[in-house]
Design a protein around this motif. Sequence first.
Motif, short mmCIF file in Angstrom:
data_model
loop_
_atom_site.label_atom_id
_atom_site.label_comp_id
_atom_site.label_asym_id
_atom_site.label_seq_id
_atom_site.Cartn_x
_atom_site.Cartn_y
_atom_site.Cartn_z
N TYR A 1 0.82 -1.20 0.00
CA TYR A 1 0.00 0.00 0.00
C TYR A 1 0.86 1.26 0.00
O TYR A 1 0.39 2.33 0.34
CB TYR A 1 -0.92 0.02 1.23
CG TYR A 1 -1.89 -1.12 1.24
CD1 TYR A 1 -2.99 -1.12 0.39
CD2 TYR A 1 -1.70 -2.21 2.07
CE1 TYR A 1 -3.88 -2.17 0.37
CE2 TYR A 1 -2.59 -3.27 2.07
CZ TYR A 1 -3.67 -3.25 1.23
OH TYR A 1 -4.55 -4.29 1.21
N GLU A 2 2.10 1.14 -0.40
CA GLU A 2 3.00 2.29 -0.41
C GLU A 2 2.73 3.20 -1.59
O GLU A 2 3.15 4.34 -1.59
CB GLU A 2 4.47 1.83 -0.48
CG GLU A 2 4.92 1.00 0.70
CD GLU A 2 4.46 -0.43 0.60
OE1 GLU A 2 4.29 -0.96 -0.52
OE2 GLU A 2 4.25 -1.05 1.65
N ARG A 3 2.04 2.70 -2.58
CA ARG A 3 1.82 3.48 -3.80
C ARG A 3 0.37 3.86 -3.92
O ARG A 3 -0.24 4.33 -2.99
CB ARG A 3 2.30 2.68 -5.00
CG ARG A 3 3.82 2.59 -5.00
CD ARG A 3 4.37 1.89 -6.18
NE ARG A 3 4.00 2.54 -7.41
CZ ARG A 3 4.32 2.10 -8.59
NH1 ARG A 3 5.03 1.00 -8.69
NH2 ARG A 3 3.98 2.71 -9.68
N HIS A 4 -0.23 3.61 -5.06
CA HIS A 4 -1.56 4.12 -5.40
C HIS A 4 -2.64 3.06 -5.25
O HIS A 4 -3.65 3.15 -5.92
CB HIS A 4 -1.57 4.62 -6.84
CG HIS A 4 -0.40 5.47 -7.18
ND1 HIS A 4 -0.32 6.79 -6.82
CD2 HIS A 4 0.75 5.18 -7.83
CE1 HIS A 4 0.83 7.28 -7.25
NE2 HIS A 4 1.49 6.33 -7.86
N VAL A 5 -2.46 2.07 -4.43
CA VAL A 5 -3.44 0.99 -4.34
C VAL A 5 -4.07 0.98 -2.96
O VAL A 5 -3.48 1.42 -1.98
CB VAL A 5 -2.79 -0.38 -4.63
CG1 VAL A 5 -2.26 -0.45 -6.04
CG2 VAL A 5 -1.70 -0.69 -3.64
N GLY A 6 -5.27 0.44 -2.90
CA GLY A 6 -5.94 0.26 -1.63
C GLY A 6 -6.67 1.49 -1.13
O GLY A 6 -6.53 2.58 -1.67
N PRO A 7 -7.42 1.30 -0.08
CA PRO A 7 -8.17 2.40 0.52
C PRO A 7 -7.24 3.47 1.09
O PRO A 7 -6.17 3.16 1.61
CB PRO A 7 -8.98 1.73 1.63
CG PRO A 7 -8.88 0.27 1.39
CD PRO A 7 -7.67 0.03 0.57
N GLU A 8 -7.67 4.72 1.00
CA GLU A 8 -6.88 5.86 1.47
C GLU A 8 -6.50 5.70 2.95
O GLU A 8 -5.37 5.96 3.34
CB GLU A 8 -7.65 7.15 1.25
CG GLU A 8 -6.95 8.39 1.77
CD GLU A 8 -5.73 8.77 0.96
OE1 GLU A 8 -4.86 9.48 1.49
OE2 GLU A 8 -5.62 8.36 -0.20
N LEU A 9 -7.45 5.28 3.78
CA LEU A 9 -7.18 5.14 5.22
C LEU A 9 -6.08 4.11 5.47
O LEU A 9 -5.17 4.35 6.26
CB LEU A 9 -8.46 4.76 5.97
CG LEU A 9 -8.30 4.53 7.47
CD1 LEU A 9 -7.80 5.81 8.14
CD2 LEU A 9 -9.61 4.07 8.08
N LEU A 10 -6.14 2.99 4.78
CA LEU A 10 -5.13 1.96 4.95
C LEU A 10 -3.76 2.45 4.48
O LEU A 10 -2.74 2.21 5.13
CB LEU A 10 -5.54 0.69 4.18
CG LEU A 10 -4.71 -0.55 4.43
CD1 LEU A 10 -4.62 -0.86 5.92
CD2 LEU A 10 -5.31 -1.73 3.70
#
Length: 112
Positions: free
Chosen positions: A59-68
């Motif tokens: 989740y260091e880049r542009h993937v997943g939910p913003e909160l995570l």
Amino acid sequence: MRLNELLGRRVVDADGDDVGGVADVRLVQDSPMLVSMQRSLRVDGLIVVENRSTRLFGYERHVGPELLRRLVHARLGEVWYLPWSDVENVAEVVTLKSRRTALRPLEELARY
């Protein structure tokens, strides 16, 4: 040197200031075929995290939910992509040619 020897290694900038630790190595496969019908890989750059964690969560880049993503960044600190051309020396410590202020965040790396 083996790639796993780079992981976790301390990274300092041109002034000797601590940047973080190597969390991952980015490889590209752009060379001619080898005899074994495989392409050889070359190091394109390093992914460095401020808090020296050697575990990335994806989740260091542009993937997943913003909160995570925010939670992961809070744990890791800054996450940078360092092109191999910016590496001055690899010894006990990886030394960069540039200063910490000139480093590009991993999120700025083009999506592909």
